[in-house]
Motif scaffolding. Sequence first.
Motif, PDB file in Angstrom:
ATOM      1  N   ARG A  29       0.745  -0.673   0.104  1.00  0.00           N
ATOM      2  CA  ARG A  29      -0.258   0.357   0.283  1.00  0.00           C
ATOM      3  C   ARG A  29       0.950   1.399   0.405  1.00  0.00           C
ATOM      4  N   ILE A  30       0.507   2.390  -0.771  1.00  0.00           N
ATOM      5  CA  ILE A  30       2.049   2.994  -1.094  1.00  0.00           C
ATOM      6  C   ILE A  30       0.850   4.721  -1.068  1.00  0.00           C
ATOM      7  N   ALA A  31       1.409   5.187  -0.017  1.00  0.00           N
ATOM      8  CA  ALA A  31       0.657   7.084  -0.018  1.00  0.00           C
ATOM      9  C   ALA A  31       2.425   7.687  -0.788  1.00  0.00           C
ATOM     10  N   THR A  32       1.036   8.202  -1.938  1.00  0.00           N
ATOM     11  CA  THR A  32       1.363   9.445  -2.562  1.00  0.00           C
ATOM     12  C   THR A  32       1.681  10.628  -1.414  1.00  0.00           C
ATOM     13  N   VAL A  33       2.954  11.728  -1.850  1.00  0.00           N
ATOM     14  CA  VAL A  33       3.421  12.878  -1.056  1.00  0.00           C
ATOM     15  C   VAL A  33       3.712  14.237  -2.376  1.00  0.00           C
ATOM     16  N   GLY A  34       2.874  14.944  -2.767  1.00  0.00           N
ATOM     17  CA  GLY A  34       2.808  15.484  -3.228  1.00  0.00           C
ATOM     18  C   GLY A  34       1.744  15.189  -4.303  1.00  0.00           C
ATOM     19  N   CYS A  35       1.149  16.117  -5.055  1.00  0.00           N
ATOM     20  CA  CYS A  35      -0.381  15.494  -6.051  1.00  0.00           C
ATOM     21  C   CYS A  35       0.529  16.505  -7.358  1.00  0.00           C
ATOM     22  N   GLY A  36       1.170  17.266  -8.145  1.00  0.00           N
ATOM     23  CA  GLY A  36       0.831  17.414  -9.244  1.00  0.00           C
ATOM     24  C   GLY A  36       0.681  16.450 -10.062  1.00  0.00           C
ATOM     25  N   ASN A  37       0.268  17.476 -11.519  1.00  0.00           N
ATOM     26  CA  ASN A  37       0.095  16.731 -12.701  1.00  0.00           C
ATOM     27  C   ASN A  37       0.253  15.556 -12.577  1.00  0.00           C
ATOM     28  N   TYR A  38       2.472  15.317 -12.177  1.00  0.00           N
ATOM     29  CA  TYR A  38       2.777  13.672 -12.981  1.00  0.00           C
ATOM     30  C   TYR A  38       1.675  12.195 -12.279  1.00  0.00           C
ATOM     31  N   ALA A  39       2.190  13.210 -11.016  1.00  0.00           N
ATOM     32  CA  ALA A  39       1.641  11.863  -9.876  1.00  0.00           C
ATOM     33  C   ALA A  39      -0.081  11.769  -9.933  1.00  0.00           C
ATOM     34  N   ARG A  40      -0.861  12.545  -9.925  1.00  0.00           N
ATOM     35  CA  ARG A  40      -2.166  12.195 -10.912  1.00  0.00           C
ATOM     36  C   ARG A  40      -2.544  12.113 -11.576  1.00  0.00           C
ATOM     37  N   SER A  41      -1.864  12.516 -12.906  1.00  0.00           N
ATOM     38  CA  SER A  41      -2.040  11.443 -14.231  1.00  0.00           C
ATOM     39  C   SER A  41      -2.012  10.829 -14.876  1.00  0.00           C
ATOM     40  N   VAL A  42      -0.299  10.259 -13.711  1.00  0.00           N
ATOM     41  CA  VAL A  42       0.193   9.209 -14.571  1.00  0.00           C
ATOM     42  C   VAL A  42       1.152   7.829 -13.558  1.00  0.00           C
ATOM     43  N   SER A  43       1.595   8.491 -12.382  1.00  0.00           N
ATOM     44  CA  SER A  43       1.976   7.303 -11.290  1.00  0.00           C
ATOM     45  C   SER A  43       0.683   6.758 -10.742  1.00  0.00           C
ATOM     46  N   TYR A  96       5.759   7.552  -1.834  1.00  0.00           N
ATOM     47  CA  TYR A  96       6.208   7.724  -3.118  1.00  0.00           C
ATOM     48  C   TYR A  96       6.425   9.134  -2.959  1.00  0.00           C
ATOM     49  N   VAL A  97       7.148  10.334  -3.393  1.00  0.00           N
ATOM     50  CA  VAL A  97       7.399  10.977  -2.526  1.00  0.00           C
ATOM     51  C   VAL A  97       7.570  11.961  -4.011  1.00  0.00           C
ATOM     52  N   ALA A  98       6.945  12.833  -4.764  1.00  0.00           N
ATOM     53  CA  ALA A  98       6.615  13.190  -5.897  1.00  0.00           C
ATOM     54  C   ALA A  98       6.899  14.950  -5.486  1.00  0.00           C
ATOM     55  N   THR A  99       7.448  15.142  -4.722  1.00  0.00           N
ATOM     56  CA  THR A  99       7.133  16.831  -4.613  1.00  0.00           C
ATOM     57  C   THR A  99       8.252  17.777  -5.076  1.00  0.00           C
ATOM     58  N   PRO A 100       8.469  19.023  -5.212  1.00  0.00           N
ATOM     59  CA  PRO A 100       9.790  19.632  -6.117  1.00  0.00           C
ATOM     60  C   PRO A 100      10.893  18.764  -5.145  1.00  0.00           C
ATOM     61  N   ASN A 101      12.312  19.007  -5.698  1.00  0.00           N
ATOM     62  CA  ASN A 101      13.670  18.129  -5.525  1.00  0.00           C
ATOM     63  C   ASN A 101      13.443  18.609  -4.560  1.00  0.00           C
ATOM     64  N   ILE A 119      10.095   5.255  -2.455  1.00  0.00           N
ATOM     65  CA  ILE A 119      10.613   5.540  -3.531  1.00  0.00           C
ATOM     66  C   ILE A 119      10.330   6.845  -3.835  1.00  0.00           C
ATOM     67  N   CYS A 120      11.615   7.370  -4.386  1.00  0.00           N
ATOM     68  CA  CYS A 120      11.745   9.088  -4.791  1.00  0.00           C
ATOM     69  C   CYS A 120      12.028   9.451  -6.035  1.00  0.00           C
ATOM     70  N   GLU A 121      11.097  10.117  -6.423  1.00  0.00           N
ATOM     71  CA  GLU A 121      11.674  10.684  -7.985  1.00  0.00           C
ATOM     72  C   GLU A 121      12.895  11.012  -7.753  1.00  0.00           C
ATOM     73  N   LYS A 122      12.883  11.032  -9.305  1.00  0.00           N
ATOM     74  CA  LYS A 122      14.749  11.301 -10.054  1.00  0.00           C
ATOM     75  C   LYS A 122      14.551  12.837 -10.136  1.00  0.00           C
ATOM     76  N   PRO A 123      15.728  13.914  -9.971  1.00  0.00           N
ATOM     77  CA  PRO A 123      16.750  13.502  -9.243  1.00  0.00           C
ATOM     78  C   PRO A 123      16.715  13.332  -7.574  1.00  0.00           C
ATOM     79  N   LEU A 124      16.820  13.270  -6.612  1.00  0.00           N
ATOM     80  CA  LEU A 124      16.969  12.483  -5.603  1.00  0.00           C
ATOM     81  C   LEU A 124      17.080  13.561  -4.639  1.00  0.00           C
ATOM     82  N   GLU A 125      17.658  14.604  -5.087  1.00  0.00           N
ATOM     83  CA  GLU A 125      17.634  16.298  -4.646  1.00  0.00           C
ATOM     84  C   GLU A 125      17.973  16.958  -5.518  1.00  0.00           C
ATOM     85  N   ALA A 126      17.489  18.542  -4.567  1.00  0.00           N
ATOM     86  CA  ALA A 126      18.534  19.647  -5.265  1.00  0.00           C
ATOM     87  C   ALA A 126      19.920  19.542  -5.297  1.00  0.00           C
ATOM     88  N   THR A 127      20.697  19.106  -4.377  1.00  0.00           N
ATOM     89  CA  THR A 127      21.579  19.030  -4.092  1.00  0.00           C
ATOM     90  C   THR A 127      22.800  17.653  -4.027  1.00  0.00           C
TER      91      THR A 127
END
Length: 380
Positions: A29-43, A96-101, A119-127
């Motif tokens: 069971r997966i919780a999606t953190v960050g619900c922008g367009n990609y998470a809503r329409s694809v993930s 599933y982390v799909a927020t800004p980097n 499961i974290c979107e890439k790139p893993l972070e901003a630095t």
Amino acid sequence: MFESTFSETTRRDWTDDGGAGGDADATTRIATVGCGNYARSVSIPAMERGEYAAPTVVVSGDPEKRARLADEFDVTAIGYDEYDAGVASDEYDAVYVATPNRLHLPHVETAAGHGKHVICEKPLEATVERAERLVAACDDAGVRLMTAYRMQTDPVMRRLREFVAAGGIGDLQRASGDFTFPVLGGDAGPDQWRLDGRLAGGGALYDVGVYPLNTARFLAGDDPVAVSATTRSPDPAFDGVDQHVDFRVEFGAASGAGDGDADDIDGAGPVDGGGWVGNFSASFSGHPNTSLELLGSDGRIAVRSAFQPGADREVTVETSEGTVELADAGADETVEEFDYFAHAVATGGDIEPDGSDGLVDMRALAAAQESARTGGRVEL
């Protein structure tokens, strides 16, 4: 070799042994953190279509969006403060982390603190430093971490990797790839996080340049040793990030046949005989394009529609044995991505695109930025 490699372009090799243990039929069971367009329409729809993953919780700061998502996907919808506090944590096994980097780190730290796999979107972070802290948080908590490299789970890409590992194109000499994504296309305007250098870490390089870099690395089984790059941002809308990037990545050895066993991927990797070079490009404007090509001493692989979500890959393989062209092959790699992760969590199976894999690319991306600033070649 052609027939054995490309006759099974939908095969899930990661389920061949039923996993390392546990119940392969279990659902993660997966919780999606960050619900922008990609998470809503694809993930999230991909999770719903999968065999092993199930979306059960969504986290958003927008009350109206939470209400819509709860109704559309029949999930529990909570805000970020509730997520931090552990509300509904008994309703999910992984995050599933799909927020800004730049927001990945705190959200991953929260998941690890709740004992949830990530499961974290890439790139893993901003630095790089923040990405290292993210990986360490999961290691310290004893939870699994997957960098969301969906192309590594695409069955077509996995068959190509087997072919390269078995010496199908001989010693790899060079790779080239491009991802052009018109980020201001359609209804999108300049007020978006991808154009905020602090939130994104970089522009086209970070957002889409990582695709040809990581996919070439995956196919070759090799890591970079040096990077040189140039960036351009002629449009004032991209003042804070790179609009266009061209980067040259040097690798330490040519990937080759090893023992010739296409199924022995764990043993495949670089062999002595010199290095190879990847020439990659990424753009936030221009005609949409995704492509990848590998040229070896004995053959060539070219992939069109290489990185779009759910696209039908167009693959051409040329060797002395002949030419194979594949169209409409493979499977929806986003479904594969979440099922791969969910299956590994449920069974204790391996996760190949782990935190360490993500860090290799973070360091290469940072080196590309340094090279673009200084005009020099940066060794890794």
